[in-house]
Structures are given as C-alpha cells and as structure tokens.
Motif scaffolding. Sequence first.
Motif, short mmCIF file in Angstrom:
data_model
loop_
_atom_site.label_atom_id
_atom_site.label_comp_id
_atom_site.label_asym_id
_atom_site.label_seq_id
_atom_site.Cartn_x
_atom_site.Cartn_y
_atom_site.Cartn_z
N PHE A 82 35.90 39.18 37.01
CA PHE A 82 37.16 39.66 36.47
C PHE A 82 37.37 41.14 36.72
O PHE A 82 38.48 41.63 36.67
CB PHE A 82 37.25 39.37 34.97
CG PHE A 82 37.49 37.93 34.71
CD1 PHE A 82 38.62 37.30 35.19
CD2 PHE A 82 36.58 37.18 33.98
CE1 PHE A 82 38.85 35.97 34.97
CE2 PHE A 82 36.81 35.85 33.76
CZ PHE A 82 37.93 35.24 34.25
N SER A 83 36.29 41.86 37.01
CA SER A 83 36.50 43.28 37.30
C SER A 83 37.06 43.47 38.71
O SER A 83 37.62 44.51 39.00
CB SER A 83 35.18 44.03 37.15
OG SER A 83 34.17 43.36 37.87
N TYR B 39 39.52 41.49 40.19
CA TYR B 39 40.49 40.39 40.14
C TYR B 39 41.28 40.26 41.43
O TYR B 39 41.76 39.20 41.76
CB TYR B 39 41.44 40.61 38.97
CG TYR B 39 42.37 41.77 39.17
CD1 TYR B 39 43.65 41.56 39.66
CD2 TYR B 39 41.97 43.07 38.91
CE1 TYR B 39 44.51 42.61 39.87
CE2 TYR B 39 42.81 44.13 39.12
CZ TYR B 39 44.08 43.90 39.60
OH TYR B 39 44.91 44.93 39.83
N ALA C 205 40.76 37.40 43.81
CA ALA C 205 41.34 36.09 43.50
C ALA C 205 42.86 36.14 43.47
O ALA C 205 43.51 35.12 43.60
CB ALA C 205 40.82 35.59 42.15
#
Lengths: 353, 328
Positions: B292-293, B295, B298
């Motif tokens: 998630f750091s 992001y 993606a």
Amino acid sequence: MAQSQNMIKYIIKRVLLMIPMLILALIISWVLSQLMFVDPVLNKMGMLDIEILEAERIRIGFYDPWYVKLGLYLKNFFTGNWGTSYLVSDGEPVSVLIGKIFPKTIELVIIPIIIIPILSVKLGVIAAKSKDKPKDSVIRGVAILGTALPIFWLATMLQYFVGHYLSIYTYGELNLEIMNPNSVTFRYPDPAWPFSTGFRIIDSILFNSQALLQDTLVHMILPMICMTFVSLAGITRQTRASMLDVLEEDYIRTARAKGSLEKEVINKHALRNALIPTSTLIVGGTAARLTGALFLEIAFNYTGMGFYMVAAIRLGDYVVINGILVFTVIIILSGTLIADVLYTIIDPRIIYK
Amino acid sequence: MTQIPIKESEKEEFSSKNKRKITRFIKFYLIPGWRDSEFSAIEYEIGKTKSKRKLFRRILKPLTIAGFLLILFIAICAVYAPWLTEYTVESITDSGLSGGVIFAPPSAEHPLGTTKYAYDILARLIWSCRTALVFGLTTIVIGAIGGVIVGTISAYFGGKTDSIIMRTVDLIMVFPALILLILFVEMMGEELQIMLYLFGMLSIPAYSRVMRASVLQVKQNLYIEAAKTGGAKNFKVMFTHIIPNAIAPIIISLFGGVGAAILGFASLAFLGFGDKSLPDWGSDINYARTRFSQYFAAFWPGLFILIAVMGFMLIGDGLRDALDPKNN
C-alpha cells in the motif's frame, strides 16, 4: 385455483428435470477436477522421500482406475458423504466446510442484492424522465463506469485509500500465499466459530453482542460498496429503456389527461409496467453477484466460498472443488426455478403449461 | 400503352448520353415526371448517403465519441509500443528478478516506477495493450462465429436438434463461467493461446442463445419459404438468407463483448492464472496489491483496464441506441 394447480405441476416437473441436470453436472465437475495436473500429495507433504509420497498416493486412491473413482464419488455423494478436505481445511468433511463458508458469502452478497435493485431502478427512472439531458448522460456514464471498473482494482484502491491514506480502517494482513502454487506453508487461520449459525449478523442478534455486529458491519462495508457500484449498470439501463417504452403508451397519456400528478403517473402507471422486463435481470443477477464475490473475497481476504475455491484449485484439493462446484450448481438451478415461478406472480399474463 | 414511349426515350438518351447534358439536367429537375436514368441513379446515391449520414449522426453522441477516443489511445499504445518505450518485451517479462530496485518510486529512468520484479511499469502498461487487444478481439471472433453457427443450426432445424443443442447450452451455462474457466486454465496450461480459445469457446453458449432468438423471428418471413420452395438447400438458405438478416443483435453486442473479454482476462491474471511470458495488467495489480505504500504500481494498470473496457462499452452502448428500431 386451476392456475395454482398448473403451477404446482410445473414446479414438480421442473424439479424432476433438475435431477438429470444435476447428475450430468456432477459427472462434468468430477471429470474437470480429475483432469487437472496439480498433485495434491506433493502439495501436502512437500519434498519428502518418493516412496512415502507413492504410499500416500496409493492410500488416497490416486492410482485407482477412473470407473472406481467415479463410482465411489457418485455413491458417496448420494449417501451424503461428500468426502473430507485433503488440503485446504485439513481433514474436515466438505459438507461441514460448505456449511461454514457458504453463510459468509451469502452474508456478503445479500445486502447488495437488496440495495442494488432499489438504487438502480431509481436511477433508471430519473434517467428516463430527463432523456437526452445532462442528467441522463451523467447517470449512463456512471453506470457504464461501474461495468467497466475491474472490481478487484476498485477493492484494492478503496483499501489503500481508506486503510492507508486516511488510516481510519483496519485491513487484515492479506494472505498472498494463496497465489503461489505448490507452496507448502499454506495455512488458514482457524475461524474458531463458537456459534451455531454461520451468519455473523444473525449470531450477533441471537447472542446480543453489539461488538460482534459492529465488527462484522465494519468489515463488510467496503466490499458492499464495491459490489453495489459495479453491478448498478445492467438494471439501470434496462429500467431506462423500458420506462421510455412505457411512457409512450396511450394509458400514460390518459393518466396525464385525467389530471393525475406526475409523481403518480411515473410511480403507479409507468413504473409498475416497466419493471416486468427488469425483474428478469434482478433475479438473474444473483449468479453474477456470486462470481463477483469471488474477487471481493480474495481482495479483502474474506474467507468465503470463492476464497476456498481458488485455494482448492491452486492446491489440487479435488474433493473441495467438487463440493463447492456442485453446491453452486444446485444454487443456480434452484435460483432459475424460483425466478420462473416469481414471473407468474409479477406478470399474471404468463401461464406455464 | 404508356410503357413503349418510355422505353424508346430511354434508348434515345442512352445513345445520346454525353450530348445535351445540361439541357437534360434542367429538364430532369424542372419538368415534373421527366425520367432520366443517369440522374435518377445519382439521386438514388445521394439519398443513400443521406440516410447513412443520418445513422452516422445518430451514432455520434458525446459518450460514443469519448469511447472512440479511449480505444484510439489504447490502439495507438498497442501499435506503436516499440517506439513509445525503450524496453523490449523480453526485458520486462523475464521470470525472476532482473536486478533492479523492487517497487522503485518514479524516477527519470522509470517514469512510473517499477513492479515487484523490478520491471518498468510504463513499459509493461504499453506492451500490455497488445496482449489485451489481441485477447479481446480474437476471443470475440471465436465466440461470435461459433455462436452464430450453433444458434442458426439450432433454430433452423428445430425439433430434436434444437432441444439437444439447447440442453447442452443450458448445462454449460449452469456452471459459473469464471470458475469453469479457472478450472480449464489450470488443466490445460496458462498460455495466452489456450486461454484465448477457452474464453472464446465458453462465450459461444451466450451468443448462440441470442442468435437462436433472432433466427426464430427471421424464420417466419415469407422470403425464407420462397427460397425453400425455389429449391435452395438448407445450408444455402441458412447462410445467404437467414444469417444476414438475423445477425444484427450479435453485431450490437460485439463491442460490449470485447470489453467483457478484456476484463475477464485481467480478472484471471489477477487470480494468478495469467500468461507469465507476456505483460498484462491483471498480474501487475496482483503483484502490487499488498504494497500500500507503493500504490501507484497497482493504480496505473487498473486505470488502463478501465480505459480499454470503458471505451468498448461506451461504443457498444452508443451502437445499441443508434441501431435500436424503437428509438427511431
């Protein structure tokens, strides 16, 4: 009276027709799962001595001829023994496993299934009332955006935004091992379910536990938003089209001429007739919701049916694959039957022979 | 009585075609009821283009134009991929680590950063357009052709043939398509070609249902009976009389089908069943979804999926509205 008797006859006929369909589905799912090249024994035991692996394969009947396997499978299925899970749930009977994971998926899916028709019929009516105006374009654009959005990407981005950027939402550690084929360290956290029903919301009401209810709802709110947004488009489009058809009819002009309020014309005269073709989509979309739930379960690490299905396919747990597949087929078959029966209630002009 | 002078006058005009063109033109337009083969032909042509232009105008709605632009963007990326990036396909799909920094932030060398295996994200995005377009277009061709043939045969012959084919179609459609696809892919290998055929085959049942419904309507027409009475063979009737008249619903659903195929391919890749030797958007999301750091790794592939699928869906929607006889 005669109508209801016909109905009962029709239902019995359909249920009897389901049986050969189910047997064929059983055989097909068995053949499919047997043709896979994944070796469950290797996945379970790792790189042990070859002789031990061979002994284990002989023990679980990996080398039996196909007719013995199929016969045993069918016999076991109809005597109620759906086999025990070999890998994903470690020795648990499949019927117990399905009883545990199926309520979770249903719980995830049921609230969107209720919300989606209400919201999208409303949007469709608004779009039809203001045809070819900016409002209409915006609603259609949003609906198409929902169809085109990859549900797993939306889930990932929502998790990032709410969980990492805003940091108001805790997300669990995602289990990436599921994506690595042939990994030995594949383990699931035990659900440790102390309650009788599998539905967490019902449980929280039964046991009067507010904390459980809050916990459940907080964990389900993001998947529900994703699913609702993604599946708005179909019903909205259908409602808009059939509303446009109905608004041209003579009886709408009559209703307006006799001085009914516009609200009444739309809600009573037009919408009720426009909803007949839409009802097909509403009932038929349930299977699509189940498929959509598969991605949500993996993206949110929610241990429902789709999660176990993908895990079982990856690891080669044939028994679980067969069990879940057959169970899904039963749900879809009975779903279509219920849909056909509901049509007669919604539209009395339909008569089955 | 009246036909003979007209024929003679036509002959006369044919012989003196190039002479007196201006006078004929004036006569044709000023004297009502005056006939002239050449100018009637021109007028007929103008009338045809006029109606075509009307259809064109109906198709060209803002949303459809937006869809067209989106697809144009993806197509340009796909066609000019070697010119748009300096990386080759081999350098961004070599399985295993390529020695760079994993999940590097954007820099001059990597404008959008790198993926889990230290490949350039931008290069993978651009090369993936090819994979997605090839997959979407080819599967839809397989599915539509198969569906047209199966649906036509089923509806045309009727009776036992029809019930056997339709029960088979029902049986296939009872299984959730995606789970069936995952099983097949796991069974036959994760190569693009195999997935392409499988996806195409599995979309045959849906198309054949649409085609069957359409053929059942067309079959009632008198010209089909006339063709049969004239001694045409079954397949001749099917392929020259029925299919051209019944194929419209299939053509309308083609564009939406391409979008759905691209989305389905990305979904499979997201679950880890993609072709590892080719770049695709779904696997990129799968690799980056826990980071998630970082992001962005993606975010971009998903945006490209959205652009591609949305483009096809918008065009499909516009076509449906333009060709729907109820709206005209």
